[in-house]
Design a protein around this motif. Structure first.
Motif, PDB file in Angstrom:
ATOM      1  N   ALA A   7       0.827  -1.194   0.000  1.00 33.00           N
ATOM      2  CA  ALA A   7       0.000   0.000   0.000  1.00 33.00           C
ATOM      3  C   ALA A   7       0.864   1.247   0.000  1.00 33.00           C
ATOM      4  CB  ALA A   7      -0.899   0.004   1.235  1.00 33.00           C
ATOM      5  N   PRO A   8       0.402   2.322  -0.653  1.00 35.02           N
ATOM      6  CA  PRO A   8       1.137   3.582  -0.592  1.00 35.02           C
ATOM      7  C   PRO A   8       1.259   4.058   0.840  1.00 35.02           C
ATOM      8  CG  PRO A   8      -0.581   3.642  -2.275  1.00 35.02           C
ATOM      9  CD  PRO A   8      -0.787   2.394  -1.490  1.00 35.02           C
ATOM     10  N   VAL A   9       2.268   4.859   1.085  1.00 40.64           N
ATOM     11  CA  VAL A   9       2.515   5.322   2.445  1.00 40.64           C
ATOM     12  C   VAL A   9       1.325   6.067   3.021  1.00 40.64           C
ATOM     13  CG1 VAL A   9       4.003   6.770   3.876  1.00 40.64           C
ATOM     14  CG2 VAL A   9       4.986   5.452   2.000  1.00 40.64           C
ATOM     15  N   GLY A  33      -0.690 -10.630   3.817  1.00 44.25           N
ATOM     16  CA  GLY A  33      -0.275 -10.858   5.195  1.00 44.25           C
ATOM     17  C   GLY A  33       0.031  -9.598   5.958  1.00 44.25           C
ATOM     18  N   GLY A  34      -0.335  -8.445   5.420  1.00 48.57           N
ATOM     19  CA  GLY A  34      -0.109  -7.171   6.096  1.00 48.57           C
ATOM     20  C   GLY A  34       1.052  -6.369   5.549  1.00 48.57           C
ATOM     21  N   MET A  35       1.802  -6.930   4.587  1.00 49.59           N
ATOM     22  CA  MET A  35       2.956  -6.216   4.049  1.00 49.59           C
ATOM     23  C   MET A  35       2.553  -4.916   3.367  1.00 49.59           C
ATOM     24  SD  MET A  35       6.016  -7.036   4.606  1.00 49.59           S
ATOM     25  CE  MET A  35       6.757  -6.070   3.288  1.00 49.59           C
ATOM     26  N   GLU A 154       3.372   1.459  20.469  1.00 49.11           N
ATOM     27  CA  GLU A 154       3.319   2.245  19.231  1.00 49.11           C
ATOM     28  C   GLU A 154       4.632   2.053  18.483  1.00 49.11           C
ATOM     29  OE1 GLU A 154       2.881   6.900  17.717  1.00 49.11           O
ATOM     30  OE2 GLU A 154       2.359   6.352  19.785  1.00 49.11           O
ATOM     31  N   GLY A 155       4.541   1.937  17.159  1.00 53.14           N
ATOM     32  CA  GLY A 155       5.751   1.758  16.379  1.00 53.14           C
ATOM     33  C   GLY A 155       5.468   1.693  14.895  1.00 53.14           C
ATOM     34  N   ILE A 156       6.461   1.205  14.150  1.00 48.80           N
ATOM     35  CA  ILE A 156       6.386   1.141  12.685  1.00 48.80           C
ATOM     36  C   ILE A 156       6.272  -0.320  12.249  1.00 48.80           C
ATOM     37  CG2 ILE A 156       7.533   1.723  10.522  1.00 48.80           C
ATOM     38  CD1 ILE A 156       6.722   4.167  12.057  1.00 48.80           C
ATOM     39  N   LEU A 157       5.325  -0.597  11.355  1.00 48.57           N
ATOM     40  CA  LEU A 157       5.233  -1.924  10.748  1.00 48.57           C
ATOM     41  C   LEU A 157       6.354  -2.085   9.734  1.00 48.57           C
ATOM     42  CD1 LEU A 157       1.386  -2.309  10.175  1.00 48.57           C
ATOM     43  CD2 LEU A 157       2.796  -3.617  11.771  1.00 48.57           C
ATOM     44  N   GLN A 158       7.042  -3.213   9.787  1.00 53.29           N
ATOM     45  CA  GLN A 158       8.175  -3.443   8.895  1.00 53.29           C
ATOM     46  C   GLN A 158       8.269  -4.926   8.555  1.00 53.29           C
ATOM     47  OE1 GLN A 158      11.466  -2.171  11.393  1.00 53.29           O
ATOM     48  NE2 GLN A 158      11.714  -4.211  12.268  1.00 53.29           N
ATOM     49  N   GLN A 159       9.078  -5.235   7.547  1.00 54.41           N
ATOM     50  CA  GLN A 159       9.318  -6.634   7.195  1.00 54.41           C
ATOM     51  C   GLN A 159      10.041  -7.310   8.356  1.00 54.41           C
ATOM     52  OE1 GLN A 159      11.380  -7.076   3.516  1.00 54.41           O
ATOM     53  NE2 GLN A 159      11.262  -9.314   3.494  1.00 54.41           N
ATOM     54  N   VAL A 160       9.708  -8.584   8.597  1.00 51.63           N
ATOM     55  CA  VAL A 160      10.268  -9.259   9.768  1.00 51.63           C
ATOM     56  C   VAL A 160      11.786  -9.298   9.714  1.00 51.63           C
ATOM     57  CG1 VAL A 160       8.264 -10.681  10.273  1.00 51.63           C
ATOM     58  CG2 VAL A 160       9.945 -11.481   8.619  1.00 51.63           C
ATOM     59  N   SER A 161      12.403  -9.107  10.884  1.00 49.59           N
ATOM     60  CA  SER A 161      13.863  -9.127  10.973  1.00 49.59           C
ATOM     61  C   SER A 161      14.396 -10.540  11.189  1.00 49.59           C
ATOM     62  CB  SER A 161      14.313  -8.227  12.132  1.00 49.59           C
ATOM     63  OG  SER A 161      13.615  -8.546  13.322  1.00 49.59           O
ATOM     64  N   LEU A 162      13.527 -11.430  11.723  1.00 50.20           N
ATOM     65  CA  LEU A 162      13.898 -12.826  11.906  1.00 50.20           C
ATOM     66  C   LEU A 162      12.895 -13.697  11.161  1.00 50.20           C
ATOM     67  CD1 LEU A 162      14.727 -12.905  15.724  1.00 50.20           C
ATOM     68  CD2 LEU A 162      16.345 -12.852  13.825  1.00 50.20           C
ATOM     69  N   LYS A 163      13.349 -14.752  10.536  1.00 51.07           N
ATOM     70  CA  LYS A 163      12.468 -15.616   9.766  1.00 51.07           C
ATOM     71  C   LYS A 163      11.455 -16.297  10.683  1.00 51.07           C
ATOM     72  CE  LYS A 163      15.580 -16.684   5.918  1.00 51.07           C
ATOM     73  NZ  LYS A 163      16.258 -17.768   5.142  1.00 51.07           N
ATOM     74  N   GLY A 164      10.209 -16.375  10.215  1.00 51.85           N
ATOM     75  CA  GLY A 164       9.131 -17.008  10.963  1.00 51.85           C
ATOM     76  C   GLY A 164       7.920 -17.193  10.074  1.00 51.85           C
ATOM     77  N   LYS A 165       6.752 -17.430  10.692  1.00 53.30           N
ATOM     78  CA  LYS A 165       5.550 -17.674   9.902  1.00 53.30           C
ATOM     79  C   LYS A 165       4.907 -16.386   9.404  1.00 53.30           C
ATOM     80  CE  LYS A 165       2.717 -17.983  14.114  1.00 53.30           C
ATOM     81  NZ  LYS A 165       1.748 -18.832  14.861  1.00 53.30           N
ATOM     82  N   HIS A 166       5.325 -15.253   9.921  1.00 58.70           N
ATOM     83  CA  HIS A 166       4.760 -13.982   9.490  1.00 58.70           C
ATOM     84  C   HIS A 166       5.733 -13.236   8.577  1.00 58.70           C
ATOM     85  CE1 HIS A 166       1.515 -14.757  12.119  1.00 58.70           C
ATOM     86  NE2 HIS A 166       2.152 -14.473  13.258  1.00 58.70           N
ATOM     87  N   VAL A 167       5.200 -12.267   7.854  1.00 56.17           N
ATOM     88  CA  VAL A 167       6.027 -11.464   6.954  1.00 56.17           C
ATOM     89  C   VAL A 167       6.205 -10.055   7.468  1.00 56.17           C
ATOM     90  CG1 VAL A 167       5.356 -12.816   4.936  1.00 56.17           C
ATOM     91  CG2 VAL A 167       4.015 -10.799   5.557  1.00 56.17           C
ATOM     92  N   ILE A 168       5.476  -9.713   8.521  1.00 49.49           N
ATOM     93  CA  ILE A 168       5.529  -8.339   9.021  1.00 49.49           C
ATOM     94  C   ILE A 168       5.577  -8.343  10.537  1.00 49.49           C
ATOM     95  CG2 ILE A 168       3.019  -7.960   9.217  1.00 49.49           C
ATOM     96  CD1 ILE A 168       3.543  -5.189   7.906  1.00 49.49           C
TER      97      ILE A 168
END
Length: 604
Positions: A7-9, A33-35, A154-168
Motif C-alpha cells: 500500500a502507498p505510504v 499478510g499485512g505487508m 506504538e511503532g512502525i510496521l516493517q518486514q520481519v527481521s527474523l524468519k518465521g511464519k509472518h512477513v511483518i
C-alpha cells in the motif's frame, strides 16, 4: 478482494473505534499478510502468547584518548600490579584513585547486557499473532516477556527481521501501557493445559487460541441466527426469565426466593448438591496432580476442598433439630417472600412468545433457559442459551422447514465469516468440521416419524442398548445417537411423538396418541432443535391441562389466547450451545460456553 501489492505510504489503516488502536485482524486480513501496511505507524494492543530474547553484540570500546604523559612512581606501579601490596595500601588508606576506578569498573560490569525482546502478541480479533520487537532500552525483558503480559505499543510496521511464519512485525518505539504478570500464579504461564483443566480458570481461558476461536465462532453463529430471523421479517421480542409457568417435561426447576431459612442455607439447596461439589473438586485435584500442574494450583484446590468439606459438616450439624423443637418450627413462612406465589427460572419462553405472535405475527427471542437436572452428559447444561420462535398462521411442517432453512443459513454464514477459526479448529480439534458444515449447506435432512424410529431401532441386532426400546417412552441419547451417527449418518428430524413425552400445549393429532412435535438431531451432538405446533382448540387444551393434573388457574392467561382470536401457530427452540458444539467439533458442551455451570459447581 484485498490487493497483494504494498500500500502507498498515505494509505489509511482502519482504527478500532473508541480505542485509537489497530486490531490484528485489520493487519492480517489482507492477502499479502499485512505487508501492504509496511512503513505505517500504528498502535497495537494485546497479550503476550510467547516470547524470546536476543542479546545485542556489545558495543566496541572507544579508542583511548591522547592524554598528557607524566612520570609514574614505583608505588603506583606496585599498587596496580601486585594484589597483596594493593590490599595493604587499602588498609593504610592509600590508593584512593584506584578505589574509585575499581568501583566504576564494578558498576559498569553490573549493567545488564542490551537485548531485544521478540513478543508474539494476540488481541483476540483473529487466530494470528503479531511479532512485536521491543528494545531493552524501551522496556526490560523481564517485564514484557512473561506469557499473559498486556502491552499497548506504538511503532512502525516493517518486514520481519527474523524468519518465521509472518512477513511483518511491529518495531516498537513507545510502550503506552504495560500490565505485568506474576508468573508463579498465572495459570497459563506453564505448558498448554487441556480443555477440562481450563474450565477451572474460565476468566483466563479465552486467552488461549483454541477457546478464543470457539468464542468467535459462537459470536458468528449468534449473529447469523439474528440475521436469518431479521431477514425473514421476524420481530425480536423479550420474554421473562422469572416465571410461575411450569412445564411438565421439566420436573426440576430453580426456585427464585429471597427467603433464607434460619440455618443460613438457601431454601431448596440440599446437602447432596454440596457433596456432589466435593466429588467434582476431588476429581479436579487428581487431574491436576496427574498432569503435573504448578504446585500453587494444587494447593489452592486442596484448600477449596477443605473449606467445602467443613461447610458440609456445619450444615449437617445445623440440620439436626434442637432439643424441644421440631423441624417445622424451624422453617420460615414463605408468605414473607418477595413474590406472592412460587416463581422459577424459566425452562422455556415458548408460551410467552406465543402471546406475542398472536398480535405481532412472526416473532423470536434469545436468552438463557434453566433446568435443575443433575446430569453428567457432555451434551447438556444447566444454563442453556436458546433462540426460540413462533410463527403465526403455520403448521408443524412450516416450523420444520424454517428450522432446516435456519440451520443451512448459519452453517454457510460461519464458513464464510469465520473461515480462519474453522480451519484452525479443523487442524487442532476435528478434521471433519469443514466437511460437516459444507454438507449442512447443501445436503438434505432425513425425516422419520417417532413410530418409524422405534421400529428401525427394534430391528438393530449388532448393538445392545442399555435401555429397552418401547413405543410411548422418550428415545434415549444412545437411541438417537445410533439413528443419526450409525444408520443415517446425517441430521435427522423425528416428528409425531407420543403425547405423554411432550408438553401439554402441543397439538393433539387425529390418532389421539401422538402430538405434532419434532426433534432435529445432529451427528455427534444430539438434539439441536425441539419444535411443535401449538394446540389452538380450547376444549382439547383444557382437557390436556386437567389430564396432567396442572393448575388450570395458573394457565388462564394462556387459555385466554384461545378464547379471544385463536390462531394456528408453530415454533421451535434452537439450543445455541449445541450448535456451537457442532460447528467447532469439540466433544464437551462445557468447552463452548464462556462460563459453564454444572451440578455443585459454578464458574464464577
Amino acid at each position: 478482494m484485498a490487493s497483494s501489492e504494498p500500500a502507498p505510504v498515505d494509505t489509511p489503516v482502519t482504527l478500532s473505534k473508541y480505542t485509537n488502536r489497530v486490531t490484528l485482524k485489520t493487519v492480517f486480513e489482507r492477502n499479502d499478510g499485512g505487508m501492504g501496511f509496511a512503513g505505517r505507524r500504528i498502535v497495537i494492543g494485546g497479550w503476550v502468547k510467547s516470547s524470546r530474547e536476543i542479546r545485542k553484540d556489545p558495543a566496541p570500546a572507544p579508542a583511548p584518548e591522547a592524554v598528557e604523559t607524566k612520570d609514574v612512581s614505583c608505588v603506583e606501579v606496585l599498587q596496580s600490579r601486585i594484589p597483596l601490596i594493593r590490599s595493604i595500601m587499602k588498609v593504610f588508606g592509600g590508593g584512593g584513585e584506584y578505589r574509585i576506578r575499581e568501583k566504576l569498573d564494578s558498576a559498569v560490569q553490573k549493567l545488564p547486557q542490551p537485548s531485544v525482546s521478540f513478543l508474539q502478541l494476540s488481541d483476540g480479533s483473529c487466530v494470528q499473532s503479531l511479532q512485536v520487537v521491543v528494545d531493552s532500552e524501551l522496556a526490560r525483558p523481564c517485564q514484557v516477556m512473561p506469557t499473559g503480559t498486556c502491552i499497548l505499543a506504538e511503532g512502525i510496521l516493517q518486514q520481519v527481521s527474523l524468519k518465521g511464519k509472518h512477513v511483518i512485525e511491529l518495531k516498537a518505539d513507545k510502550v503506552l501501557h504495560l500490565g505485568t504478570v506474576d508468573q508463579n500464579k498465572y495459570p497459563l504461564s506453564r505448558k498448554r493445559l487441556p480443555l477440562e483443566l481450563l474450565r477451572d480458570c474460565c476468566h483466563f481461558r479465552t486467552r488461549t487460541t483454541t477457546v478464543a476461536s470457539v468464542m468467535r465462532i459462537r459470536n458468528a453463529l449468534t449473529q447469523a441466527t439474528h440475521s436469518f430471523f431479521q431477514d425473514n421479517e421476524f420481530l425480536f421480542v423479550q420474554v421473562p426469565v422469572i416465571t410461575s409457568t411450569v412445564f411438565e417435561e421439566c420436573s426440576k426447576r430453580f426456585l427464585v426466593t429471597t427467603v433464607v431459612p434460619k440455618d443460613g442455607s438457601a431454601d431448596g439447596i440440599s446437602l447432596e448438591a454440596i457433596k456432589a461439589s466435593i466429588k467434582e473438586k476431588s476429581k479436579q485435584i487428581e487431574e491436576l496432580r496427574r498432569t503435573e500442574s504448578n504446585k500453587e494450583a494444587v494447593v489452592a484446590a486442596v484448600q477449596d476442598l477443605k473449606k467445602t468439606t467443613e461447610l458440609v459438616s456445619k450444615l449437617e450439624a445445623k440440620g439436626k433439630p434442637k432439643s424441644g423443637t421440631s423441624l417445622e418450627e424451624d422453617r420460615i413462612d414463605l408468605c414473607q417472600d418477595f413474590f406472592s406465589s412460587q416463581m422459577y427460572l424459566t425452562a422455556s419462553g415458548r408460551l410467552h412468545l406465543e402471546s406475542q405472535a398472536c398480535a405481532l405475527g412472526n416473532v423470536y427471542t434469545y436468552g438463557p433457559r434453566f433446568r435443575a437436572e443433575k446430569s453428567e452428559s457432555k451434551k447438556s447444561l444447566i444454563e442453556m442459551w436458546m433462540f426460540e420462535t413462533e410463527i403465526a398462521f403455520s403448521a408443524l411442517e412450516d416450523a420444520m422447514e424454517c428450522a432446516e432453512d435456519l440451520l443451512k443459513f448459519v452453517c454457510k454464514y460461519v464458513l464464510e465469516k469465520s473461515a480462519e477459526d474453522v480451519n484452525f479448529l479443523s487442524k487442532r480439534v476435528d478434521k471433519t468440521i469443514v466437511e460437516n458444515l459444507q454438507f449442512m449447506t447443501s445436503g438434505s435432512l432425513e425425516k422419520i416419524s417417532y413410530t418409524e424410529a422405534v421400529e428401525i431401532l427394534k430391528q438393530v441386532t449388532e448393538k445392545k442398548f442399555e435401555s429397552n426400546i418401547e413405543w410411548g417412552v422418550p428415545l434415549s441419547d444412545e437411541h438417537t445417537s445410533y439413528l443419526v451417527d450409525e444408520i443415517y449418518k446425517r441430521p435427522v428430524i423425528i416428528y409425531n411423538h407420543p403425547k405423554e413425552v411432550k408438553p401439554f400445549y402441543v397439538r393433539l393429532n387425529d390418532d389421539a396418541k401422538t402430538v405434532a412435535a419434532f426433534d432435529l438431531l445432529l451427528p455427534k451432538v444430539g438434539t439441536l432443535v425441539r419444535g411443535s405446533q401449538s394446540e389452538e382448540r380450547l376444549n382439547i387444551l383444557s382437557s390436556r391441562i386437567e389430564e396432567l393434573g396442572l393448575s388450570k388457574q395458573e394457565y388462564e392467561w394462556y387459555l385466554d389466547l384461545r378464547r379471544h382470536g385463536a390462531v394456528k401457530n408453530s415454533g421451535f427452540s434452537l439450543m445455541l450451545d449445541s450448535l456451537v458444539l457442532f460447528a467447532t467439533g469439540l466433544s464437551d458442551i462445557r468447552d463452548v460456553v464462556p462460563f459453564p455451570i454444572s451440578p455443585g459447581k459454578a464458574s464464577a
